[in-house]
Design an enzyme around this catalytic site. Sequence first.
Site, short mmCIF file in Angstrom:
data_model
loop_
_atom_site.label_atom_id
_atom_site.label_comp_id
_atom_site.label_asym_id
_atom_site.label_seq_id
_atom_site.Cartn_x
_atom_site.Cartn_y
_atom_site.Cartn_z
CD GLU A 1 -2.85 -0.75 0.46
OE1 GLU A 1 -2.98 0.58 -0.41
OE2 GLU A 1 -3.78 -1.60 -0.43
CD GLN B 1 3.82 9.73 -4.19
OE1 GLN B 1 2.84 10.27 -5.17
NE2 GLN B 1 3.11 10.67 -2.76
CB THR B 2 4.91 3.24 -7.44
OG1 THR B 2 5.96 4.34 -7.01
CG2 THR B 2 5.64 3.00 -8.69
N GLY C 1 11.37 7.21 -5.85
CA GLY C 1 10.73 8.15 -5.65
C GLY C 1 10.30 8.19 -3.70
CE1 TYR C 2 6.36 13.06 -4.41
CE2 TYR C 2 6.64 10.56 -5.52
CZ TYR C 2 5.88 12.04 -5.54
OH TYR C 2 5.19 12.82 -6.38
CE1 TYR D 1 -7.56 3.20 -0.04
CE2 TYR D 1 -4.41 3.43 0.41
CZ TYR D 1 -5.31 2.61 -0.49
OH TYR D 1 -5.34 1.80 -1.73
CG ASP E 1 -8.19 4.87 -3.82
OD1 ASP E 1 -9.63 4.92 -3.98
OD2 ASP E 1 -7.47 4.37 -4.34
CB CYS F 1 -16.50 3.62 -11.65
SG CYS F 1 -17.54 4.57 -11.68
CB CYS G 1 -22.57 2.38 -17.03
SG CYS G 1 -22.12 4.35 -16.76
CB CYS H 1 -25.31 3.88 -10.27
SG CYS H 1 -23.94 5.39 -10.59
#
Length: 353
Positions: free
Chosen positions: A33, A38-39, A77-78, A116, A134, A188, A195, A204
């Site tokens: 997670e 970011q990936t 990264g990060y 999250y 998210d 979605c 749909c 929905c």
Amino acid sequence: MSPQKKLQDWYQIHKRDLPFRKKKQAYPIWVSEVMLQQTRVNAMLPLYESFMNRFPTPESLASAEEEEVLAYWKGLGYYSRARNLRKAAIFLVQNYNGSFPKDLNLVLKLPGIGNYTARAILSIAYDLPFAVLDGNVKRVLSRYFGYSENILGSKADFDLQQKADGFLNKDYPGDHNQAMMELGATLCLPESPKCLLCPLSKSCYARIHQMTGEIPLRVKEKKQIQLSAEILVFDSTDKILLVKEPKMRFLKDMFHLPYGFMGEIPEETYEPTPFFLALKEWCPSPLSVGKFKHTITHHKMEFFVHRQSLKERTQIETLAKNFGVESKWVPLSSLDSEFPSSLASKVKKFLLY
Ligand code: SF4
């Protein structure tokens, strides 16, 4: 059949065979997670595999040197995520024997773990009833429930978290959360949602009302603009000079203290006026008396106040006239009423001595 059951059935057929989903264990789910924040999955998978081979448990991660952990993070990264992961592993080993607490509030105290991630770990690893939110899930929920308000910002986070909690399949919270994320990522979609293939399509709101183009509504707040400005206070026999310049970005309809932006100017409309530049040239070294912060809409400004006492007024009045600028002299005591802006009272504080 309930929409939650339809979603669960859909997920069982369509779920991807991902290594971190094979066993319901908090540690691999946590690592995955954090990497996925970011990936994209495909880019992250080979790096995940080598990371988990080297650090298969919280203990192995906790006992590693930071440099080595960062080396295994290369490509993702990060790097603060890797540092926090190691710090949290050390904390888990020292306080919980290396296992993950099952309490949301305790998990939220771990470095680098937000709402999250905490909910994802607890629901997927321990089947605890915490719904995740998210970007993908927000889109699905806002369309499904017809949430037509702006989904950017804390109000939408609060509203949609409530909807997510209410919609959660409490028998299979982990699968439900993953199904919602998968639905948002594969069907979605932001543009042209599929749909016809969606397990939630019958109930929905956005599909039924043909509003998938309008929902979710995304209204970005205006970007904050940082500005520095100089404000010039000219006094002469207890009176202060005010001017009225129609070309100013702010305060153009009222008499105000002469001011101009300086330093980094974001665009032309913030440039100091020719009159202000001429004033500065005419009076190159006024006395600095203080500075203060001021906000106008999305502009965050810092004003530097300078003061100059004048023996005679004619020169400056002529200068103003030459630039088509109106001017007048007002007593310091009535500065606030002649220049009715909170700027006036902020400046006045520096002049009362
Ligand atoms: S029916 Fe369409 S809009 Fe509604 S949740 Fe499914 S994909 Fe999204």
